[in-house]
Write a protein that holds these residues in place. Structure first.
Motif, mmCIF file in Angstrom:
data_model
loop_
_atom_site.group_PDB
_atom_site.id
_atom_site.type_symbol
_atom_site.label_atom_id
_atom_site.label_comp_id
_atom_site.label_asym_id
_atom_site.label_seq_id
_atom_site.Cartn_x
_atom_site.Cartn_y
_atom_site.Cartn_z
ATOM 1 N N ALA A 30 4.938 -14.887 -23.454
ATOM 2 C CA ALA A 30 5.458 -15.735 -22.380
ATOM 3 C C ALA A 30 6.534 -14.996 -21.606
ATOM 4 N N GLY A 31 6.729 -15.402 -20.377
ATOM 5 C CA GLY A 31 7.841 -14.854 -19.618
ATOM 6 C C GLY A 31 7.500 -14.570 -18.175
ATOM 7 N N LEU A 32 8.384 -14.988 -17.299
ATOM 8 C CA LEU A 32 8.180 -14.811 -15.866
ATOM 9 C C LEU A 32 9.037 -13.670 -15.332
ATOM 10 N N ALA A 33 8.480 -12.923 -14.395
ATOM 11 C CA ALA A 33 9.235 -11.922 -13.630
ATOM 12 C C ALA A 33 8.529 -11.782 -12.294
ATOM 13 N N ARG A 34 9.250 -11.359 -11.289
ATOM 14 C CA ARG A 34 8.723 -11.419 -9.924
ATOM 15 C C ARG A 34 8.177 -10.079 -9.454
ATOM 16 N N ILE A 74 4.246 -29.021 -28.583
ATOM 17 C CA ILE A 74 5.633 -28.533 -28.620
ATOM 18 C C ILE A 74 5.840 -27.636 -27.404
ATOM 19 N N ARG A 75 6.891 -27.925 -26.672
ATOM 20 C CA ARG A 75 7.137 -27.200 -25.430
ATOM 21 C C ARG A 75 8.450 -26.438 -25.503
ATOM 22 N N VAL A 76 8.526 -25.362 -24.718
ATOM 23 C CA VAL A 76 9.784 -24.617 -24.653
ATOM 24 C C VAL A 76 9.950 -24.003 -23.273
ATOM 25 N N ASP A 77 11.190 -24.002 -22.814
ATOM 26 C CA ASP A 77 11.567 -23.209 -21.647
ATOM 27 C C ASP A 77 12.394 -22.053 -22.186
ATOM 28 N N ILE A 78 11.776 -20.872 -22.301
ATOM 29 C CA ILE A 78 12.481 -19.770 -22.968
ATOM 30 C C ILE A 78 13.720 -19.322 -22.207
ATOM 31 N N ALA A 79 13.826 -19.688 -20.923
ATOM 32 C CA ALA A 79 15.021 -19.321 -20.149
ATOM 33 C C ALA A 79 16.230 -20.163 -20.555
ATOM 34 N N ASP A 80 16.008 -21.150 -21.415
ATOM 35 C CA ASP A 80 17.053 -22.104 -21.794
ATOM 36 C C ASP A 80 17.251 -22.052 -23.313
ATOM 37 N N LYS A 81 18.398 -21.542 -23.747
ATOM 38 C CA LYS A 81 18.636 -21.387 -25.194
ATOM 39 C C LYS A 81 18.562 -22.718 -25.948
#
Lengths: 198, 198
Positions: B63-67, B36-43
């Protein structure tokens, strides 16, 4: 010092102007009511503001919108408002303002007590206020030319509580809040979150 | 308990799965490597994930990306990445997940030590991590049906420091970090920022 006060016509901004106007050259800026206007949610508007003010010794921001309300009724747009306006608006004042500040100048931003003392309905505002405090602590480590950055986290102001028909006894006089900005402006602190509570 | 672990293939996520897999039914979810996959940036992607998992007792997000990078070189897009991905991604897991949780269920989110211990280059990450902590504290006051929400603020993980050629002696073993998530999952705390440092 030549000091831009953004949000100069708001409850806190007016008190800041009153507290420092007698000994500094204040440039009042607001969204709609000052000679120089700015929409902090718009980077172009911020850049134009700095073109008009020219080089300054300090930028004080007491501006920014974020939405209060039960989490279940806050929309994507409600969260986005806080992120674009109060949060990134103030972050962008710093990003665009660094080159406009004189050596040893200062930024003073505004968060608010809901960052660490939340209440029901404050999810979007607590998020934004905490984010600003984290940003200010981190940005202080990278300021060039002796520039300082601090953030005032005001308690509820008595006048605001009265306006919302809330109990004013938990509030802080606006003059006390304004004094925290004076300390940040005239002191030597850097990277500090200044609780303006009592 | 039936527990979704988002970011299950990352350094911390793997350790969480290992720590709870022997006594809970874990549904591992990741951006690209899980069933099961998710792109958390996409509701929409989050909603589809919950359709696939069905009702669960807990959602753990690691999870979560930041620069990371000097403030002067971070672009608008760099700041936006952190806001849309690590910050609002996790906020939206909560907003969309509340109706998918059983009574007395729990959310456990992830911030990071840079929220309160910034370093040069961490402005965007410190902003996001602090925001998440403020959000979790506030959201805890509004959770229905006995649902709890907490946030783990991990120190640098030793393996991560090694991967970045940084001094591993300041780091924390990933098993210690994972234990903080176990405490949040199996305990009774609500609205807590759990420092996973030692």
């Amino acid at each position: 010092m030549k000091v831009i006060v953004i949000g100069a016509t708001g409850t806190i901004g007016r008190a800041i102007v009153q507290a420092i106007g007698n000994r500094h050259e204040v440039i009042p800026v607001s969204f709609s009511k000052s000679m120089i206007r700015v929409d902090i949610a718009d980077k172009t508007s911020i850049a134009k503001m700095f073109e008009k003010t020219g080089r300054v010794d300090a930028v004080i921001s007491a501006a920014g919108l974020a939405r209060f309300g039960p989490m279940g009724s806050l929309t994507d747009a409600d969260f986005a408002l806080g992120l674009q306006n109060k949060l990134m608006g103030q972050v962008n004042l710093v990003r665009l303002g660094i080159d406009q500040l004189t050596d040893n100048g200062s930024f003073t931003l505004t968060s608010g007590i809901l960052s660490r003392n939340p209440m029901k309905g404050s999810t979007a505002i607590s998020l934004v206020n905490s984010a600003l405090e984290g940003f200010a602590r981190a940005a202080a480590l990278e300021m060039p030319r002796g520039i300082r950055i601090n953030i005032v986290s005001p308690n509820w102001v008595i006048d605001t509580l009265k306006a919302f028909n809330m109990d004013p006894s938990i509030g802080t006089p606006v003059e006390v809040v304004a004094h925290a900005y004076v300390q940040a402006l005239e002191g030597t602190m850097n990277g500090k979150v200044i609780d303006a509570i009592k």
